[in-house]
Motif scaffolding. Structure first.
Motif, PDB file in Angstrom:
ATOM      1  N   TYR A 185      46.181  -2.010 -22.122  1.00 21.42           N
ATOM      2  CA  TYR A 185      47.199  -2.371 -23.095  1.00 21.42           C
ATOM      3  C   TYR A 185      48.556  -2.330 -22.397  1.00 21.42           C
ATOM      4  O   TYR A 185      48.779  -1.532 -21.490  1.00 21.42           O
TER       5      TYR A 185
ATOM      6  N   TRP B  51      37.585   0.343 -19.666  1.00 21.74           N
ATOM      7  CA  TRP B  51      38.924   0.667 -20.179  1.00 21.74           C
ATOM      8  C   TRP B  51      39.630  -0.646 -20.471  1.00 21.74           C
ATOM      9  O   TRP B  51      39.887  -1.432 -19.572  1.00 21.74           O
ATOM     10  N   ARG B  52      39.958  -0.879 -21.746  1.00 20.30           N
ATOM     11  CA  ARG B  52      40.713  -2.073 -22.118  1.00 20.30           C
ATOM     12  C   ARG B  52      42.198  -1.771 -21.924  1.00 20.30           C
ATOM     13  O   ARG B  52      42.755  -0.861 -22.556  1.00 20.30           O
TER      14      ARG B  52
ATOM     15  N   ILE C  83      30.725  -6.296 -26.355  1.00 21.01           N
ATOM     16  CA  ILE C  83      31.963  -6.234 -27.134  1.00 21.01           C
ATOM     17  C   ILE C  83      31.586  -6.431 -28.602  1.00 21.01           C
ATOM     18  O   ILE C  83      30.897  -7.398 -28.953  1.00 21.01           O
TER      19      ILE C  83
ATOM     20  N   LEU D 250      39.610 -11.086 -20.501  1.00 20.36           N
ATOM     21  CA  LEU D 250      39.212 -11.200 -21.908  1.00 20.36           C
ATOM     22  C   LEU D 250      40.092 -12.200 -22.658  1.00 20.36           C
ATOM     23  O   LEU D 250      40.215 -12.119 -23.888  1.00 20.36           O
TER      24      LEU D 250
ATOM     25  N   TYR E 291      33.800  -1.419 -27.042  1.00 17.39           N
ATOM     26  CA  TYR E 291      33.280  -1.909 -25.759  1.00 17.39           C
ATOM     27  C   TYR E 291      32.184  -0.943 -25.323  1.00 17.39           C
ATOM     28  O   TYR E 291      32.436   0.269 -25.209  1.00 17.39           O
TER      29      TYR E 291
ATOM     30  N   PRO F 286      47.451  -5.481 -26.537  1.00 17.39           N
ATOM     31  CA  PRO F 286      46.283  -5.676 -25.664  1.00 17.39           C
ATOM     32  C   PRO F 286      46.534  -6.711 -24.579  1.00 17.39           C
ATOM     33  O   PRO F 286      47.083  -7.783 -24.845  1.00 17.39           O
TER      34      PRO F 286
ATOM     35  N   LEU G  37      37.831 -13.845 -25.839  1.00 16.59           N
ATOM     36  CA  LEU G  37      36.990 -12.685 -26.097  1.00 16.59           C
ATOM     37  C   LEU G  37      35.517 -13.050 -26.245  1.00 16.59           C
ATOM     38  O   LEU G  37      34.638 -12.221 -26.023  1.00 16.59           O
TER      39      LEU G  37
ATOM     40  N   LEU H 231      40.067  -6.030 -18.757  1.00 12.73           N
ATOM     41  CA  LEU H 231      39.151  -4.917 -19.007  1.00 12.73           C
ATOM     42  C   LEU H 231      38.714  -4.367 -17.648  1.00 12.73           C
ATOM     43  O   LEU H 231      38.200  -5.113 -16.808  1.00 12.73           O
TER      44      LEU H 231
END
Lengths: 420, 429
Positions: free
Chosen positions: B284, B281-282, B251, B317, B241, B290, B320, B294
């Motif tokens: 999780y 920051w993605r 992305i 997301l 990212y 995931p 995606l 985001l």
């Protein structure tokens, strides 16, 4: 140079200033003494029929690469040192139309193009009394841009001649100029402008001169991304207004009151604002000239590079590290011009005091901490040399060049004798 | 120029001229006065009146987190923080007086108060704006500014808290300055993702270095990126990212499906409201992997040390290839900087410069809000959703300017440009 009753067909002049400066403190509580050959310039102008050519070569790229100690000054990656100007400082051509009678007097238009001073703000400090530049140089002038500009001038009825007159007379006149130019600032004394950016920025100036001695201007400019040449930095919206007085030969030779403002932002969204007020004047004491300047200008602070007199251009992350308000006073005494075999020589001495204060607290740029003291003193002494024709005004093209001739200014040594 | 010089000697012409001059003077001064009226602040974003900003309190009345101790730094400005085990690493920034930000400080954070144990000075550095330690704790990466001495420095940490310089790059594509540098392991190989500053005539770019031989970093991908610069990256799950300022978030597949680090495959782009994308920051979930969300940090204009602006944006997301912004978080009078997430607790610690640290609840559906919790553009407002859970403002009215925050199993630490390294009591759900 030949001169006819209609005015000279061409002029040529060369000048330079040898100066020694002591700045105390320059930074980090250190006193610096340095010497320079500053403002080494070759300048010329040609007038033939409707054509006006003007040019200036500035050799500071050779003599002033490290910059000149100058309290508070900033711009083009230099800070607390004045940056060298570009070699091709000006190369402008203008075509002037025939005059025509219209409402209230005579009218005349011109179209100019080339590299030079944009129609914004006041005269460049190089044709003003002092060797040290004011902090507001980048607030009050936008220079060394490739531009296309049009101008329209009105001239009223001469009160002394009782007839409509050109600007070469004593008639009141007014003019409006509009120019399109490239927003990018020069990145070095020898850097070419970004030709593809020609026209991305613009400036408009209104000039009103009720008499040859008095002149008022108001101007506005939009400058696209001056800080990063490839674009993307903050844009500048600038305003300037100045009232100028010049009467060579009189006791009060010259005066200028100026205000200027720069807004930085993206589009119409303002991020930062910097303001400036300046007043300066010159008094003849016999054949000596005493000049004084008072200034208050806000300066953005940026992260310094390893050379603490340098910054990057454009704000990293669109942030600044503070705004410093500079309050300065400058006094110069110039001796009578000496005509010698090698040209005119004008000895001078200049003293300046500058006080810097952060406009916001807390700040990561604390002037007193950075410089060692909040108040700095500067003492300069030097010798100005010139041969041939000097300029009393700059940044005036086409019909403005003709009009500006009526308000010859005696400053910076120019007043003593303009030709040899 | 001497054209028409004779006319310059002509004197003025009486009262009318004087009146004109006076009118000009008045006009000039009127502009000056209008400037004075609008002089309250050089920064446009909303700020408290006066010249001194105090950290804005949480709008929701969220509880304030106490600090257990400060590792004071007074000779330099502190920038980024990273924590590995019981050691914290802080970098330094700019010039404080004439002392440069050329140091990385190592702190023992096993106790309540950070204790300085060592410092390293980086050659020819004016700012060490980013520092990170590899996941195995053997390498320390430092990003170095400014132009033209920019680059990275890599240190071996095999001697624990005594870093040993492996390489300090000079020249090349990194010379204009590395603003951020992130370590990430992709398919078992450790890489450094370097966001390189633009310079006049030199566009910003992302340079990825293979650190298989840390003493000899090898460029595997270099890409001009960002408008006007690429600021940061986040790597997780084979996806890269990129925070590309006014170009939004890019992305890239660098190992998730068919892409690789040396040949990334572009997936999609999202331009969040206001642009100025600074970091991402993605999220999780420790159990589910995931999540849909985001977090995007926006860094608006600011005056370092006193004023800042910019929101946190939430991007969905779920698809995606078609990301969309669904929510935001705003602190009046302040702007976000770096983010660190305690994913087990679903709490995001957000550095908010002059507002300290804010803690957001990022568990669950961040796009599920009532009409009253939406802004006029339809995005959910995390504040109105009650997701602001805690804040850190420091003791009393001490001015703070929090650059980074780092959550780890050891604790929560915040780097304060003005004061040093704070240890903060973690928030709880």
């Amino acid at each position: 140079m030949a001169q006819t009753p209609e005015g000279p067909r061409g002029t040529l002049g060369v000048m330079a200033i040898a100066v020694a400066t002591q700045a105390d403190p320059a930074l980090a509580n250190r006193r610096l003494r340095e010497g320079y050959l500053t403002q080494p310039m070759l300048m010329g102008a040609l007038r033939r029929g409707p054509l006006r050519l003007s040019g200036m070569l500035n050799a500071e790229g050779y003599t002033l690469r490290r910059g000149e100690l100058n309290a508070g000054i900033y711009g083009e990656g230099y800070v607390d040192r004045r940056h060298p100007h570009t070699l091709v400082h000006e190369a402008m051509a203008a075509l002037v139309s025939p005059g025509w009678q219209g409402p209230g007097g005579s009218w005349q238009a011109s179209l100019a193009a080339g590299r030079g001073f944009t129609p914004y703000g006041s005269d460049d400090p190089m044709v003003r009394p002092f060797v040290k530049y004011p902090v507001n140089h980048h607030h009050a002038q936008i220079i060394e841009r490739v531009q296309v500009l049009g101008a329209l001038r009105w001239s009223g009825v001469s009160r002394t001649r009782g007839a409509s007159s050109s600007a070469a007379g004593t008639a009141p006149w007014a003019a409006v100029e509009h120019g399109w130019f490239n927003g990018d600032e020069p990145t070095s004394p020898f850097a070419a402008p970004q030709w593809r950016r020609l026209g991305d920025s613009r400036a408009t100036r209104l000039v009103v001169a009720p008499t040859p001695a008095w002149e008022w201007q108001a101007s506005h400019a939009f400058v696209r991304s001056p800080g990063i040449v490839q674009g993307g930095a903050f844009d500048h919206r600038q305003w300037s207004s100045a009232l100028r007085y010049a009467r060579p030969g009189s006791r009060w030779r010259y005066g200028l009151i100026e205000v200027a403002r720069v807004d930085e932002g993206a589009g119409r969204e303002r991020a930062f604002r910097y303001e400036s007020m300046l007043a300066e004047g010159q008094l003849a004491l016999g054949s000596w000239l005493l000049s004084a300047r008072a200034e208050r200008t806000d300066r953005p602070e940026q992260e310094r590079l390893l050379d603490l007199f340098r910054t990057s251009t454009g704000h990293i992350d669109f942030q600044i590290v503070g705004v410093t308000r500079w309050t300065l006073g400058t006094l110069q005494l110039a001796a009578p011009s000496q005509r010698t075999r090698v040209g005119q020589l004008v000895p001078f001495a200049e003293i300046g005091v500058a006080h810097a204060a952060a406009r916001r607290q807390p700040t990561v740029f604390d002037p007193a901490q950075f410089y060692g003291r909040a108040t700095q003193w500067s003492l300069s002494a030097g010798l100005r040399w010139h041969v041939g024709a000097m300029r009393s005004r700059v940044g005036r093209y086409g019909v403005l060049a003709d009009a500006g001739d009526a308000a010859h200014l005696g400053t910076h040594g120019h007043s003593h004798d303009h030709r040899q | 120029m001497t054209i028409g010089s004779k006319q310059s000697l002509v004197r003025g012409t009486g009262h009318r001229a004087t009146r004109g001059a006076v009118a000009g003077l008045l006009a000039t001064l009127s502009l000056a006065c209008s400037g004075s009226a609008d002089r309250s602040d050089p920064v446009a974003p909303p700020t408290p009146p006066g010249n001194t900003d105090t950290p804005p309190p949480p709008a929701t009345g969220a509880p304030l987190l106490p600090s257990t101790g400060l590792g004071a730094v007074s000779e330099r400005y502190t920038s980024e923080v990273w924590v590995h085990g019981t050691t914290a690493y802080t970098s330094t920034w700019g010039a404080r007086g004439s002392v440069r930000g050329n140091a990385v400080k190592l702190w023992d954070v096993s106790g309540a108060q950070p204790r300085l144990v060592d410092s390293v000075l980086v050659a020819d550095a004016g700012t060490t704006g980013d520092v990170q330690v590899s996941d195995d704790g053997t390498l320390m990466l430092v990003a170095i500014e400014p132009n033209p001495n920019g680059g990275i420095a890599l240190y071996s940490l095999t001697n624990g808290r005594s870093p040993r310089l492996l390489v300090r790059t000079t020249g090349g594509e990194l010379r204009t300055g590395v603003h951020t540098a992130e370590l990430a392991r992709v398919n078992g190989v450790l890489y450094a993702f370097c966001a390189v500053d633009p310079a006049n005539g030199v566009p910003a770019r992302l340079v990825v270095l293979d650190l298989s031989d840390p003493a000899n970093p090898r460029t595997v991908w270099s890409q001009v990126m960002g408008a006007p610069f690429v600021h940061d990256v986040f790597v997780r799950g084979g996806l890269l990212y990129t925070a590309e300022w006014n170009d939004g978030v890019g992305i890239w597949d660098i190992g998730a499906v068919s892409g690789s680090v040396s040949a990334p495959r572009f997936v999609s782009r999202i331009r969040t409201v206001g642009g100025q994308v600074h970091n991402v920051w993605r999220l999780y979930d420790p159990l589910l992997g995931p999540s849909r969300w985001l977090l995007v940090g926006q860094e608006g204009p600011g005056v370092i040390g006193s004023a800042s602006s910019g929101d946190v944006h939430v991007v969905d997301l779920q698809d995606l290839t078609a990301p969309r912004e669904v929510a935001f978080y705003n602190v009046a009078g302040a702007g976000t900087h770096n983010i660190s997430v305690d994913e087990a607790s679903g709490l995001a610690y957000v550095a908010y410069y002059n507002a300290g640290v804010r803690v957001l609840d990022v568990r669950g559906d961040l796009a599920a809000c009532t009409a009253a919790q939406r802004s006029s553009d339809g995005r959910c407002d995390l504040t109105r959703m009650g997701r602001e859970r805690a804040a850190f403002r420091g003791p009393g009215n001490l001015p703070l300017y929090i650059w980074g925050v780092h959550w780890s199993s050891t604790g929560v630490f915040a780097s304060d440009m003005l004061n040093g390294l704070w240890r903060i009591t973690p928030a709880t759900r």
